[in-house]
Design an enzyme around this catalytic site. Structure first.
Site, PDB file in Angstrom:
ATOM      1  N   CYS A  25       0.827  -1.363  -0.165  1.00 54.41           N
ATOM      2  CA  CYS A  25      -0.034  -0.121   0.026  1.00 54.41           C
ATOM      3  C   CYS A  25       1.022   1.242   0.156  1.00 54.41           C
ATOM      4  O   CYS A  25       0.357   2.368  -0.512  1.00 54.41           O
ATOM      5  CB  CYS A  25      -0.737  -0.072   1.213  1.00 54.41           C
ATOM      6  N   ASP A  51      -2.253  16.459  -2.242  1.00 60.66           N
ATOM      7  CA  ASP A  51      -1.968  17.947  -2.111  1.00 60.66           C
ATOM      8  C   ASP A  51      -0.831  17.955  -1.199  1.00 60.66           C
ATOM      9  O   ASP A  51      -0.297  17.502  -0.200  1.00 60.66           O
ATOM     10  CB  ASP A  51      -2.869  18.914  -1.552  1.00 60.66           C
ATOM     11  N   HIS A  96       1.535  13.829  -6.814  1.00 63.97           N
ATOM     12  CA  HIS A  96       0.761  15.128  -6.750  1.00 63.97           C
ATOM     13  C   HIS A  96      -0.444  15.148  -7.470  1.00 63.97           C
ATOM     14  O   HIS A  96      -1.275  15.849  -7.218  1.00 63.97           O
ATOM     15  CB  HIS A  96       1.444  16.027  -7.171  1.00 63.97           C
TER      16      HIS A  96
END
Ligand code: CAO
Length: 450
Positions: free
Chosen positions: A367, A427, A423
């Site tokens: 993950c 954020d 990105h």
């Protein structure tokens, strides 16, 4: 009937199980190559299957008699080979046969003509089952290529060709490391090749200036060191991730003075149990806590880019430095494991990685990844996100620094953290919060218990 010879010989297409005019789709050897018995020489493809032609004997390839695209049938001469070693028995009934070049090659040299014997059909006596198989059966067998590193069946080879993948960059999960079709599919999917196929070769929309070609030897002595498979594999993935993901790296420092005191207090006792307690296991636990606070970091972009797939499990990839290069095994369900268990698993999986024992499944399902160079050194670095994950934590070496507290500088052990993130998904503010959460948990590990 049997007799022996060390003549130059032609290799003929064996029994094709009835198929005729089968296309040569890949030639795996070239003049000058030394082939071992059963090394694949060429791959043929019919409407129904692709199949490798294994070398019926060991020797040196002298000449290719066919080219890629040629159509061949049983009995077509494909290679001229100078047999190596000693004796070859003759069995005129076999379907996998070779003929003396004097019978088959009009371009035979004078020298080879002198060497040529009167025998015209040769097979290996110890391989009767193989030599008498129709090619359809042989195609089912697992074959080794002239490159001993590549161990793949014809189906996997064909698939790799279709996806434009280099077999050398694929780790095999089959028996003795054989590359299976599933392995090829896994790599193709992971590298985006499948998507590119279905969308007709979608490109990235920009062109790069060509890499300069430099004759390094013109400037001094050089030597050549071939890249191994792990380097090629990770190189391809890192390059893809670097190009496809808009990366930003957020830096943070965590005060681990108390953590280190706790670790030192427990280290000796753990060592007596054979467990090495390093800062990394604490960092893994802190990452899980931060992932749970900010679940976007525990996500992947959906294939169409429309959604986030948020995971409700916590599997962590940990970069391991091995003599053969970087690998990232995955430790599962980190949230459910104690520091002791994590330390044991980390030691076991990194040892497995260093002994080349990792299977593809050991590296799947992660993950989020951690790359720790803290045991080596450095103050910070910018790790590359391990797609399809959306962030990776780089850990550098902790050191004592003067920290201004209550009107004075005090020495605190500071751990440098570098969080690279995608990105498109994360954020900057979220990244800063994630790093702060990490520092919060690491500065007092009792918080991980709450
Ligand atoms: N700061 C200071 N010391 C650290 C530290 C840190 N951040 N992290 C580890 N150390 C110390 C350990 O405590 C240990 O010292 P002690 O024995 O005195 O306790 C020593 O460094 C060696 O640790 P380690 O490297 O054996 O163990 P680890 O749990 O920290 O790491 C592993 C395990 C497998 C991650 C590591 O061995 C490894 O392979 N790291 C390289 C990863 C890599 O290559 N990343 C780059 C990927 S991008 O190219």
């Amino acid at each position: 009937m049997s007799e022996t010879t060390t003549d130059i010989k032609s290799v003929l297409v064996p029994d094709l199980g009835g198929a005729k005019q089968v296309q040569v789709i890949e030639i795996l050897v070239k003049p000058g190559d030394i082939v071992a018995l059963e090394d694949p020489l060429m791959t043929m493809e019919s409407d129904k299957a692709s199949m490798d032609i294994p070398a019926p004997f060991a020797g040196k390839v002298l000449e290719l008699k066919v080219r890629v695209g040629d159509k061949v049938s049983e009995g077509t001469e494909i290679l001229i080979v100078e047999p190596e070693g000693e004796l070859y028995s003759i069995n005129t009934n076999s379907s996998l046969t070779t003929k003396s070049s004097s019978e088959n090659s009009e371009q035979q040299t004078e020298e080879s003509s002198k060497k040529s014997s009167t025998s015209n059909t040769l097979v290996l006596s110890q391989k009767d089952t193989l030599t008498s198989s129709p090619l359809d059966e042989i195609s089912e067998s697992i074959t080794r290529s002239a490159d001993p590193d590549i161990y793949a069946g014809p189906g996997a080879r064909r698939l790799a060709r279709e996806y434009g993948l280099n077999l050398q960059t694929i780790a095999g999960s089959g028996h003795k490391g054989r590359i299976t079709q599933k392995d090829v599919e896994f790599v193709a999917k992971d590298s985006g090749q499948m998507q590119m196929q279905t969308s007709n070769g979608r490109d990235l929309g920009f062109t790069l200036a060509p890499r300069p070609i430099v004759d390094f030897a013109a400037f001094g002595e050089v030597s050549i060191a071939p890249l191994n498979r792990i380097k090629k594999l990770t190189g391809a993935f890192l390059h893809r991730n670097w190009v496809q993901i808009p990366h930003v790296t957020q830096f943070e420092e965590a005060d681990i003075t108390e953590l280190e005191a706790f670790r030192q207090a427990n280290k000796a006792e753990m060592e007596r149990e054979g467990v090495k307690l390093t800062p990394l296991v604490f960092i893994m636990k802190a990452v899980i806590a931060a992932l749970s606070d900010l679940p976007n970091f525990n996500s992947s972009l959906s294939e169409d880019g429309e959604n986030l797939v948020i995971k409700h499990y916590y599997h962590l990839g940990v970069a391991v430095d091995t003599p053969n290069g970087l690998v990232v095994p995955v430790i599962r369900d980190v949230d459910q494991k104690s520091l002791r268990t994590l330390a044991q698993e980390l030691a076991a999986i990194s040892q497995k990685a260093r002994e080349k024992g990792l299977q593809p499944r050991d590296m799947q399902g992660g993950c989020f990844s951690i790359s720790s160079l803290g045991g080596i050194g450095g103050t910070a670095f910018t790790p590359i996100v391990n797609s399809p994950e959306v962030a990776i934590l780089g850990v550098a070496k902790s050191s004592y620094k003067p920290v201004y507290e209550n009107g004075e500088f005090v020495p605190r052990l500071m751990l440098p953290l570098s969080l690279s993130y995608d990105h498109r998904v994360i954020d900057g503010a979220e990244a800063a919060r994630f790093c702060q959460r990490l520092a919060f948990y690491l500065s007092d590990v009792r918080r991980l218990l709450i």
